[in-house]
Design an enzyme around this catalytic site. Sequence first.
Site, PDB file in Angstrom:
ATOM      1  N   ALA A  16      -1.937  13.596   1.512  1.00 56.44           N
ATOM      2  CA  ALA A  16      -0.612  13.329   0.950  1.00 56.44           C
ATOM      3  C   ALA A  16       0.317  12.658   1.945  1.00 56.44           C
ATOM      4  O   ALA A  16       1.316  12.052   1.570  1.00 56.44           O
ATOM      5  CB  ALA A  16       0.012  14.627   0.458  1.00 56.44           C
ATOM      6  N   ARG A  21       3.295   7.436  11.932  1.00 55.35           N
ATOM      7  CA  ARG A  21       3.015   6.686  13.161  1.00 55.35           C
ATOM      8  C   ARG A  21       2.234   5.397  12.899  1.00 55.35           C
ATOM      9  O   ARG A  21       2.135   4.540  13.769  1.00 55.35           O
ATOM     10  CB  ARG A  21       2.259   7.588  14.153  1.00 55.35           C
ATOM     11  CG  ARG A  21       3.131   8.643  14.791  1.00 55.35           C
ATOM     12  CD  ARG A  21       2.308   9.711  15.493  1.00 55.35           C
ATOM     13  NE  ARG A  21       1.772  10.685  14.542  1.00 55.35           N
ATOM     14  CZ  ARG A  21       0.945  11.686  14.873  1.00 55.35           C
ATOM     15  NH1 ARG A  21       0.545  11.825  16.124  1.00 55.35           N
ATOM     16  NH2 ARG A  21       0.506  12.526  13.955  1.00 55.35           N
ATOM     17  N   LYS A  28      -1.807   6.374   5.194  1.00 57.46           N
ATOM     18  CA  LYS A  28      -2.705   6.319   6.352  1.00 57.46           C
ATOM     19  C   LYS A  28      -4.182   6.363   5.945  1.00 57.46           C
ATOM     20  O   LYS A  28      -4.997   5.595   6.464  1.00 57.46           O
ATOM     21  CB  LYS A  28      -2.399   7.472   7.309  1.00 57.46           C
ATOM     22  CG  LYS A  28      -3.369   7.527   8.468  1.00 57.46           C
ATOM     23  CD  LYS A  28      -2.923   8.425   9.578  1.00 57.46           C
ATOM     24  CE  LYS A  28      -3.040   9.875   9.229  1.00 57.46           C
ATOM     25  NZ  LYS A  28      -2.708  10.741  10.374  1.00 57.46           N
ATOM     26  N   THR A  84       0.706  20.986   6.224  1.00 59.96           N
ATOM     27  CA  THR A  84      -0.669  21.156   5.740  1.00 59.96           C
ATOM     28  C   THR A  84      -0.843  22.452   4.949  1.00 59.96           C
ATOM     29  O   THR A  84      -1.617  22.503   3.986  1.00 59.96           O
ATOM     30  CB  THR A  84      -1.657  21.132   6.920  1.00 59.96           C
ATOM     31  OG1 THR A  84      -1.184  22.016   7.948  1.00 59.96           O
ATOM     32  CG2 THR A  84      -1.801  19.743   7.510  1.00 59.96           C
ATOM     33  N   GLY A 147      -3.969  20.683  17.678  1.00 59.44           N
ATOM     34  CA  GLY A 147      -3.678  22.105  17.768  1.00 59.44           C
ATOM     35  C   GLY A 147      -4.689  22.744  18.709  1.00 59.44           C
ATOM     36  O   GLY A 147      -5.861  22.362  18.712  1.00 59.44           O
ATOM     37  N   GLU A 162       0.143  24.586  17.715  1.00 56.53           N
ATOM     38  CA  GLU A 162       0.242  23.127  17.580  1.00 56.53           C
ATOM     39  C   GLU A 162       0.742  22.502  18.884  1.00 56.53           C
ATOM     40  O   GLU A 162       1.481  23.142  19.642  1.00 56.53           O
ATOM     41  CB  GLU A 162       1.194  22.766  16.430  1.00 56.53           C
ATOM     42  CG  GLU A 162       0.642  23.087  15.059  1.00 56.53           C
ATOM     43  CD  GLU A 162      -0.698  22.424  14.810  1.00 56.53           C
ATOM     44  OE1 GLU A 162      -0.804  21.198  14.980  1.00 56.53           O
ATOM     45  OE2 GLU A 162      -1.664  23.137  14.482  1.00 56.53           O
ATOM     46  N   ASN A 235      -4.156   8.300  14.151  1.00 58.53           N
ATOM     47  CA  ASN A 235      -2.745   8.602  13.911  1.00 58.53           C
ATOM     48  C   ASN A 235      -1.869   7.363  14.025  1.00 58.53           C
ATOM     49  O   ASN A 235      -0.790   7.318  13.461  1.00 58.53           O
ATOM     50  CB  ASN A 235      -2.261   9.697  14.858  1.00 58.53           C
ATOM     51  CG  ASN A 235      -2.898  11.037  14.506  1.00 58.53           C
ATOM     52  OD1 ASN A 235      -2.772  11.512  13.371  1.00 58.53           O
ATOM     53  ND2 ASN A 235      -3.620  11.618  15.436  1.00 58.53           N
ATOM     54  N   ARG A 341     -17.200 -19.424  -2.451  1.00 61.13           N
ATOM     55  CA  ARG A 341     -16.317 -18.433  -3.082  1.00 61.13           C
ATOM     56  C   ARG A 341     -17.076 -17.587  -4.104  1.00 61.13           C
ATOM     57  O   ARG A 341     -18.240 -17.846  -4.404  1.00 61.13           O
ATOM     58  CB  ARG A 341     -15.135 -19.176  -3.710  1.00 61.13           C
ATOM     59  CG  ARG A 341     -14.224 -19.804  -2.648  1.00 61.13           C
ATOM     60  CD  ARG A 341     -13.238 -20.758  -3.263  1.00 61.13           C
ATOM     61  NE  ARG A 341     -12.482 -20.142  -4.339  1.00 61.13           N
ATOM     62  CZ  ARG A 341     -11.778 -20.801  -5.247  1.00 61.13           C
ATOM     63  NH1 ARG A 341     -11.737 -22.133  -5.202  1.00 61.13           N
ATOM     64  NH2 ARG A 341     -11.126 -20.167  -6.191  1.00 61.13           N
ATOM     65  N   TYR A 374     -16.171 -30.615  -3.819  1.00 59.81           N
ATOM     66  CA  TYR A 374     -15.774 -29.385  -4.481  1.00 59.81           C
ATOM     67  C   TYR A 374     -16.622 -29.235  -5.728  1.00 59.81           C
ATOM     68  O   TYR A 374     -16.621 -30.118  -6.599  1.00 59.81           O
ATOM     69  CB  TYR A 374     -14.279 -29.414  -4.875  1.00 59.81           C
ATOM     70  CG  TYR A 374     -13.931 -28.235  -5.752  1.00 59.81           C
ATOM     71  CD1 TYR A 374     -14.058 -26.926  -5.269  1.00 59.81           C
ATOM     72  CD2 TYR A 374     -13.515 -28.408  -7.066  1.00 59.81           C
ATOM     73  CE1 TYR A 374     -13.793 -25.840  -6.077  1.00 59.81           C
ATOM     74  CE2 TYR A 374     -13.237 -27.313  -7.883  1.00 59.81           C
ATOM     75  CZ  TYR A 374     -13.376 -26.032  -7.378  1.00 59.81           C
ATOM     76  OH  TYR A 374     -13.116 -24.955  -8.182  1.00 59.81           O
TER      77      TYR A 374
HETATM   78  C1  UD1 Z   1      -3.368  18.797  12.200  1.00 59.02           C
HETATM   79  C2  UD1 Z   1      -3.474  20.273  12.588  1.00 59.02           C
HETATM   80  C3  UD1 Z   1      -3.906  20.376  14.046  1.00 59.02           C
HETATM   81  C4  UD1 Z   1      -5.235  19.666  14.234  1.00 59.02           C
HETATM   82  C5  UD1 Z   1      -5.131  18.224  13.767  1.00 59.02           C
HETATM   83  C6  UD1 Z   1      -6.495  17.582  13.773  1.00 59.02           C
HETATM   84  C7  UD1 Z   1      -1.799  21.453  11.264  1.00 59.02           C
HETATM   85  C8  UD1 Z   1      -0.463  22.097  11.269  1.00 59.02           C
HETATM   86  N1  UD1 Z   1      -2.180  20.887  12.409  1.00 59.02           N
HETATM   87  O1  UD1 Z   1      -2.319  18.204  12.956  1.00 59.02           O
HETATM   88  O2  UD1 Z   1      -4.043  21.748  14.412  1.00 59.02           O
HETATM   89  O3  UD1 Z   1      -5.619  19.724  15.600  1.00 59.02           O
HETATM   90  O4  UD1 Z   1      -4.630  18.177  12.420  1.00 59.02           O
HETATM   91  O5  UD1 Z   1      -6.369  16.227  13.456  1.00 59.02           O
HETATM   92  O6  UD1 Z   1      -2.480  21.495  10.270  1.00 59.02           O
HETATM   93  N2  UD1 Z   1      -0.992  16.275   4.996  1.00 59.02           N
HETATM   94  C9  UD1 Z   1      -0.670  16.509   3.682  1.00 59.02           C
HETATM   95  N3  UD1 Z   1       0.540  17.061   3.386  1.00 59.02           N
HETATM   96  C10 UD1 Z   1       1.442  17.422   4.350  1.00 59.02           C
HETATM   97  C11 UD1 Z   1       1.092  17.181   5.696  1.00 59.02           C
HETATM   98  C12 UD1 Z   1      -0.139  16.605   6.000  1.00 59.02           C
HETATM   99  O7  UD1 Z   1      -1.444  16.215   2.768  1.00 59.02           O
HETATM  100  O8  UD1 Z   1       2.503  17.945   3.993  1.00 59.02           O
HETATM  101  C13 UD1 Z   1      -2.306  15.661   5.309  1.00 59.02           C
HETATM  102  C14 UD1 Z   1      -2.187  14.323   6.010  1.00 59.02           C
HETATM  103  O9  UD1 Z   1      -2.165  13.273   5.052  1.00 59.02           O
HETATM  104  C15 UD1 Z   1      -3.435  14.292   6.887  1.00 59.02           C
HETATM  105  C16 UD1 Z   1      -3.742  15.753   7.142  1.00 59.02           C
HETATM  106  O10 UD1 Z   1      -2.995  16.504   6.195  1.00 59.02           O
HETATM  107  O11 UD1 Z   1      -4.530  13.700   6.215  1.00 59.02           O
HETATM  108  C17 UD1 Z   1      -3.355  16.180   8.565  1.00 59.02           C
HETATM  109  O12 UD1 Z   1      -1.971  15.955   8.756  1.00 59.02           O
HETATM  110  P1  UD1 Z   1      -1.391  15.407  10.121  1.00 59.02           P
HETATM  111  O13 UD1 Z   1       0.061  15.273   9.980  1.00 59.02           O
HETATM  112  O14 UD1 Z   1      -2.162  14.227  10.580  1.00 59.02           O
HETATM  113  O15 UD1 Z   1      -1.704  16.676  11.082  1.00 59.02           O
HETATM  114  P2  UD1 Z   1      -1.777  16.683  12.662  1.00 59.02           P
HETATM  115  O16 UD1 Z   1      -0.423  16.596  13.218  1.00 59.02           O
HETATM  116  O17 UD1 Z   1      -2.779  15.693  13.117  1.00 59.02           O
HETATM  117 CA    CA Z   2      -3.959  13.982  12.180  1.00 57.73          CA
END
Ligand code: UD1
Ligand code: CA
Length: 469
Positions: A16, A21, A28, A84, A147, A162, A235, A341, A374
């Site tokens: 979601a 970044r 992403k 998450t 994390g 985290e 990221n 093409r 062509y």
């Molecule tokens: C998260 C983990 C971290 C882990 C890392 C590995 C948490 C709090 N942290 O951090 O411990 O080491 O992944 O890559 O879980 N997403 C949603 N909805 C939200 C937030 C995120 O669907 O509200 C999805 C994002 O699209 C993504 C995934 O969850 O695909 C991870 O989110 P991201 O923000 O990248 O987490 P990290 O900061 O990397």
């Molecule tokens: Ca991530």
Amino acid sequence: MSDAVRDGTIAVILAAGQGKRMKSDLPKVMHKVGGMPMIGMVYDAVKRSGIRRCVVVVGYREEVVRAYLGDQVEYVVQTERLGTGHAVLTALRALGDISGQTRVLVVHGDMPLIRPETISRICEQSGANAERASLMYADLPNPFGFGRIVRDSEGRFIGIVEQKDASEDEERITEVNVGIYCFDAVLLRSALGMLRSDNRQGEFYLTDVFASFVGSGRHVGVYPMQNNRECLGVNDRAELAALNRTLWDEKCGALMRDSGVTIIDPQNTYIDQNVKVGRDTVIYPGCVLEGGTEIGEGALIGPYTRSADSVVGAGAKIENSVVTQAAVGEGANVGPFAYLRPGTVLRANVKVGDFVEIKNATVGEGTKIPHLSYVGDADVGDNTNIGCGAITCNYDGREKHRTTIGSNVFIGSNSNLVAPVTVMDGAYIASGSTITEDVPGDALAIARERQVVKDHWVSKKGLTRAPKT
Ligand code: UD1
Ligand code: CA
């Protein structure tokens, strides 16, 4: 994966987030790695692990993700991205009643290198050991951003902290949470309902449920990854490029070692994961081979050729050209500087030379289109010669029309074939003709002004351009 584990497990893919970044209008997980959107790679791994039911949590520009994955998965919309933990809770709530036996596999949509074996392993072991929650960790030389796995003085796992919330001591921990988990669904739902967001990011962390499970004496499983490569996530765009670089290196390595392909300069060769290349084919620098491209044995590709979703026969040669959704027959010779093409089909031993564009056309065996042509919306027979600069005029300003050219035809240079029109087997077209009517086989068609010569016209006009003495 055993049938019982497979049937009792629902996969939830988190996708979601916007991925701030990335600084992108595209979610992403839709950015491509090895030629495929990351979410596609993660879903592929889930599917290949055997799990049948898959829920994708979407939010930021969800329509793009839905359009790509289609109806092979279920969707749950997380309207506000509160973390998450909130994402998984939203999914579990949408699932409605879940039986006490149900297990949930959670995997992040931004870890494209995850393998089906790893998904199977955590599901199997978690089930076999009757764990309420299980996670995978990796020991990374550079753990920044992840994390951290926190343990007590006896080395027992007690929770995850985290990056942004970590103390200096915790920052030194090199064991990291990877982003793949397996849970008892009912317990997870109640644990998530009690999460708080009093942390640095003001989010509901999925990772906080582990400390709460450990605290209440639940059985938690912690498993090391067998291959750290699978933790490589994306990221930002620099990480995206680094991951693609890794995949290109691996793909070239595999083609050279396992498939007997010569790659002159692997550092400057970009081949997507699913591309196939046959033995003794030579790939020169600067080539981009994308999507479902398949190249036969003993072909010569490049330098500087892009081929997307195209099939190239054995022994074909394609130099400095762009080939998209086209088929190039065995022994065909394309380029330099040709543009094939979608819908182009070149049969065996066709020659397509410099500055030739072909679209939605079939070209028969041994036919030559050597320069500056062509050919669009056309069917061309075998052993025909299309002279320099000859073109099909396929568009009347409103509609496209087809041109049919038989076998053993000779189209003189700089001719225009105004479609719809047919030139039958063995006919000749005089160079410079504009052909608007069908030409029977064995005939010569000339459609141009007869030449007029005016004797001594230049000197009579006083225009002689004699050299100055
Ligand atoms: C998260 C983990 C971290 C882990 C890392 C590995 C948490 C709090 N942290 O951090 O411990 O080491 O992944 O890559 O879980 N997403 C949603 N909805 C939200 C937030 C995120 O669907 O509200 C999805 C994002 O699209 C993504 C995934 O969850 O695909 C991870 O989110 P991201 O923000 O990248 O987490 P990290 O900061 O990397
Ligand atoms: Ca991530």
